[in-house]
Design an enzyme around this catalytic site. Structure first.
Site, PDB file in Angstrom:
ATOM      1  N   CYS A 239      54.824   1.696  12.195  1.00 19.62           N
ATOM      2  CA  CYS A 239      56.202   2.147  11.870  1.00 19.62           C
ATOM      3  C   CYS A 239      56.955   0.928  11.338  1.00 19.62           C
ATOM      4  CB  CYS A 239      56.884   2.737  12.800  1.00 19.62           C
ATOM      5  SG  CYS A 239      57.187   1.859  14.317  1.00 19.62           S
ATOM      6  N   GLY A 240      56.307  -0.465  11.673  1.00 17.31           N
ATOM      7  CA  GLY A 240      57.197  -1.517  11.410  1.00 17.31           C
ATOM      8  C   GLY A 240      57.479  -2.583  12.462  1.00 17.31           C
TER       9      GLY A 240
END
Length: 244
Positions: A239-240
């Protein structure tokens, strides 16, 4: 040994940082998860924080770290699109484990984001990455800064995906030490820990979910699917938060 010097390591090129952490990592690979947490508290600088998405196996790292370091700030980046069961799970674990929960959110509400950008998660990899930057990365960076974090614990495991398969126990990410105490645990070890300590999987585990994030980018597992294919339409695993 004296505490590792975060500032000195941050001044090094990335390759040299990895080499500088090779010896501690070799030692950490031989330790239990509990010993890794204790080692980090002794050898790495504070402030200390723990991040959690309150996903399928979240109770493991939340219990493990919190019992060794009670009242450690637990960072949750709330997108506003989590499953109702996730919000209920957050409340349940926060109460049961007496968590020092710190919730961070984007500056723009979900409704405002949709008005400005549309449904970013339906706009391919670029849209997903922008969504993650707004709702995950920026709030996490803000949390680390506001909490003055220098050491960040997280519950990633190598078995979860190809992108995590070669992660070390100790690294530097976003300018802080990052420690992954259960990185080498398999699903059986997770299950045994939950059973031993009277903890539960996320409620959606029983409905066929292997990984849980936002409602719009999480799918139930189906035969033939890898766990990482149940998130972000199989386009991305991370998701980063755990990239970079």
């Amino acid at each position: 040994m004296s505490k590792l010097d975060l500032n000195a390591l941050n001044d090094l090129p990335k390759v040299d940082r990895v080499l500088a952490l090779a010896e501690p990592n070799a030692q950490l690979e031989t330790l239990t998860a509990e010993e890794r947490v204790a080692w980090a508290l002794e050898n790495l600088p504070g402030e200390y924080v723990l991040s959690s998405s309150f996903g399928i196996q979240a109770a493991v790292s939340l219990h493990l770290v919190n019992q060794i370091r009670p009242d450690i700030p637990v960072i949750l980046t709330d997108t506003g699109y989590l499953f109702p069961e996730t919000y209920q799970f957050i409340d349940e674990l926060t109460d049961k484990l007496k968590l020092n929960l710190k919730v961070y959110r984007a500056g723009e509400s979900p409704a405002w984001q949709e008005a400005r950008y549309g449904k970013l998660w339906e706009q391919g990899v670029e849209g997903i990455e922008k969504y993650n930057e707004i709702n995950k990365v920026e709030p996490m960076n803000r949390a680390l800064k506001e909490l003055k974090a220098q050491t960040w614990f997280a519950g990633l495991r190598r078995e979860q995906s190809g992108s995590r398969a070669h992660l070390p126990v100790l690294a530097i990410q976003r300018g802080v030490f990052k420690v992954l105490p259960i990185i080498d645990w398999d699903n059986r070890t997770v299950y045994q820990y939950l059973q031993k300590h009277g903890l539960k999987y996320h409620p959606l585990w029983d409905q066929g979910y292997l990984s849980v994030g936002d409602t719009h980018t999480t799918r139930k597992w189906e035969p033939g699917m890898a766990e990482e294919e149940t998130r972000f339409f199989g386009l991305k695993r991370e998701c980063g938060l755990h990239e970079g």
